[in-house]
Motif scaffolding. Structure first.
Motif, PDB file in Angstrom:
ATOM      1  N   LYS A  78     -18.798  18.755 -32.198  1.00  0.00           N
ATOM      2  CA  LYS A  78     -19.077  18.819 -30.766  1.00  0.00           C
ATOM      3  C   LYS A  78     -19.101  17.452 -30.103  1.00  0.00           C
ATOM      4  O   LYS A  78     -18.977  17.351 -28.890  1.00  0.00           O
ATOM      5  N   ARG A 108     -16.854  22.482 -37.507  1.00  0.00           N
ATOM      6  CA  ARG A 108     -17.442  22.372 -36.164  1.00  0.00           C
ATOM      7  C   ARG A 108     -17.754  20.905 -35.820  1.00  0.00           C
ATOM      8  O   ARG A 108     -18.440  20.208 -36.565  1.00  0.00           O
ATOM      9  N   ALA A 159     -16.272  25.443 -31.143  1.00  0.00           N
ATOM     10  CA  ALA A 159     -16.576  26.879 -31.195  1.00  0.00           C
ATOM     11  C   ALA A 159     -16.526  27.455 -32.606  1.00  0.00           C
ATOM     12  O   ALA A 159     -16.815  28.643 -32.798  1.00  0.00           O
TER      13      ALA A 159
END
Length: 562
Positions: A493, A491, A518
């Motif tokens: 972001k 992950r 996601a």
């Protein structure tokens, strides 16, 4: 007519294998991330085969509920039994490729697929055959997402030869499972492949596997559904027990600090590195900000230290005494230039001495006569003819950033030097740099980056590979990451980190990058030469207890009661 589940039909321009358009018959036909297959004939004289693809996006629109209708949507009421019409469902597919019959290699079609071709879902058998591996040369990292439970489990393997010698980057934000993933890899390299792995353990996470001088195994295997995986975990644990008893297994090296002896119940080995292995050029990174006169003082002290003690190993305390006194012994040496004499008579000597002493005191990892003998890199790694796999943990917890870099740089340099020795060779080995952005940062010169870049460029020739692990990829040196031919991303972001990965690796498509925010904890996108195609994987269970699990603070605080 195929008995497989009908998913949809190819439409539009089929020339771009990374952006094929499809139309779906209904909203339950497929989901994003699922694999599909499409019939294809690459050459006129070849038989028809199936090309594997992955659905990267699905869009669903209904003319009745068009956003342009605005507030009017609130007043719409449908009669009982009325059908909602005017719905359109489109998807995009990224091709993985087809398996060439003669070689077994996965290739992307060079001839565009036929528009109008029917698209079918794939079952367990198709995927298992498509991603078939030689288990003798590969390790299982986990299971394919979407096929990770029940009877249709599809394990994902990584080719060890390509993984180890062609370098690995593990990139993810904090808490997404990077250390857990690395732990899964290294314990299998050691137990199944009998390899040598050296972990530079920045925060003492991996050392948990050997706290109190005992190997700590994961005893909770109840959540593993696959009987074969459970059997493999038990095999790895038994193999590590056998290796430990035979002198391999887990070895821990630490600075000369009492708290480490307590942590490992005295079963750790103290680092006794030879400071004279550094070249003078390296001291600009070891002691940043040295002026020219200060460099001259250090150069004189190092040369005289070696002159007075011609046969290594040399005691670091002798060097400290040379610099901490009035320097009369140095000033009387007849091998001095006029500039060096001037530097020794100025304040530069005192400043250089203070800076060097600080580094030595913080690292507490250098050879002295009191410790007996210096750290033997051939013993640490193992010589080529040895057959005992080992996990070597260099526990650096609590050291300053400068001290961590110096210890890491010296050990890495010694490994590279020994690997190139034609008379006495070490085993091939795999180095793991946790918190890699501290050791090989972008736009900052550090001594640890210097040797990591050398390993990235030359290590493959000598059997030295590395993994660099970081939660901030954008802070890593791009020359280092560009040499990593396998990338595991979890992950992420931060847009800067996503852009950095895209820029430094031509293996990532935009659809892959779009998946990263996601991903759930423990899920990874793996791309590169150790794996046949980009795959989304649920990382499997570890055999050892180690890694960076967060503490359960509420439980540890306890509940207040009067």
């Amino acid at each position: 007519m195929s008995k497989d589940k009908y998913v949809g039909k190819l439409i539009g321009n089929t020339g771009n294998p990374n952006d094929l358009k499809m139309v779906l018959p209904d909203s339950f036909a497929a989901r994003r991330g699922e694999f599909v297959k499409i019939a294809h004939q690459e050459r006129a004289d070849e038989p028809e085969t199936y090309v594997l693809g992955r659905i990267t996006s699905i869009s669903r629109n209904n003319i009745l509920y068009n956003s342009d209708m605005g507030q009017g949507l609130n007043s719409i009421e449908l009669l009982p039994g009325a059908q909602i019409t005017g719905e359109t469902l489109f998807g995009t597919i990224e091709l993985v490729g087809y398996k060439e019959i003669a070689t077994g290699e996965i290739r992307i079609p060079r001839r565009p697929l036929d528009p109008g071709s029917k698209i079918y879902g794939v079952d367990y058998e198709f995927l298992a055959k498509f991603y078939q591996f030689d288990e003798n040369n590969s390790i299982a990292i986990g299971n394919l997402i979407g096929y990770e439970r029940g009877e249709n489990i599809v394990p994902v393997y990584m080719d060890v030869n390509k993984l180890v010698t062609e370098h690995l980057a593990v990139l993810a934000m904090t808490g997404s499972g990077k250390s857990y993933t690395v732990g899964r890899i290294i314990e299998r390299l050691v137990a199944q492949m009998n390899g040598t792995v050296v972990v530079f353990d920045t925060h003492g996470e991996y050392g948990k596997a050997f706290e109190k001088g005992k190997v700590h195994f994961n005893e909770d295997l109840s959540l593993i559904e696959d009987p074969k995986e459970k059997e493999t975990i038990r095999f790895i644990q038994e193999r590590l027990r056998i290796l430990q008893e035979a002198g391999g297994g887990i070895h821990v090296y630490t600075p000369q600090i009492d708290s480490f002896d307590y942590k490992y119940a005295g079963k750790n080995q103290h680092l006794a590195l030879q400071f004279d292995r550094f070249e003078m050029d390296d001291f600009e990174e070891i002691l940043p900000g040295l002026t020219e006169p200060q460099q001259r003082v250090l150069d004189v002290a190092l040369r005289y230290w070696k002159y007075k003690n011609p046969h290594p190993p040399r005691d670091i305390q002798d060097l400290r005494e040379l610099l901490s006194g009035d320097l009369d012994e140095l000033k009387e040496w007849d091998d001095l230039s006029s500039a060096e004499v001037k530097a020794l008579n100025g304040r530069s000597a005192a400043v250089a001495s203070i800076k060097l002493n600080r580094v030595i005191n913080e690292a507490k990892s250098f050879y002295t006569r009191a410790i007996g003998k210096p750290t033997d890199i051939y013993q640490l790694i193992g010589e080529r003819e040895e057959t005992k796999g080992r996990l070597v943990i260099i526990d650096l917890q609590g050291l300053s950033d400068d001290a961590k870099q110096i210890v890491t740089a010296l050990i890495s340099s010694e490994i590279m030097r020994a690997s190139a020795d034609k008379q006495r060779q070490i085993r091939p080995c795999f180095l793991v740099y946790e918190e890699g952005h501290n050791y090989a940062p972008a736009n900052i010169q550090t001594i640890s980056k210097k040797i990591i870049k050398k390993i990235a460029a030359e290590g493959r020739k000598f059997g030295v590979g590395f993994a660099i692990v970081s939660q901030r990829p954008s802070k890593l040196d791009s020359d280092v990451t560009s040499q990593c031919n396998t990338i595991i991303t979890m992950r992420l972001k931060n847009p800067d980190d996503q852009r950095f990965i895209t820029k430094t690796s031509d293996m990532l498509a935009k659809s892959d990058v779009d998946e990263l925010p996601a991903l759930s904890t423990g899920e990874a996108l793996i791309i590169g030469r150790s794996i046949p195609a980009p795959l989304l994987v649920k990382v499997g269970t570890k055999a050892l207890v180690h890694g960076g699990e967060s503490p359960e603070v509420v439980r540890e605080w306890g509940v207040f009661s009067e």
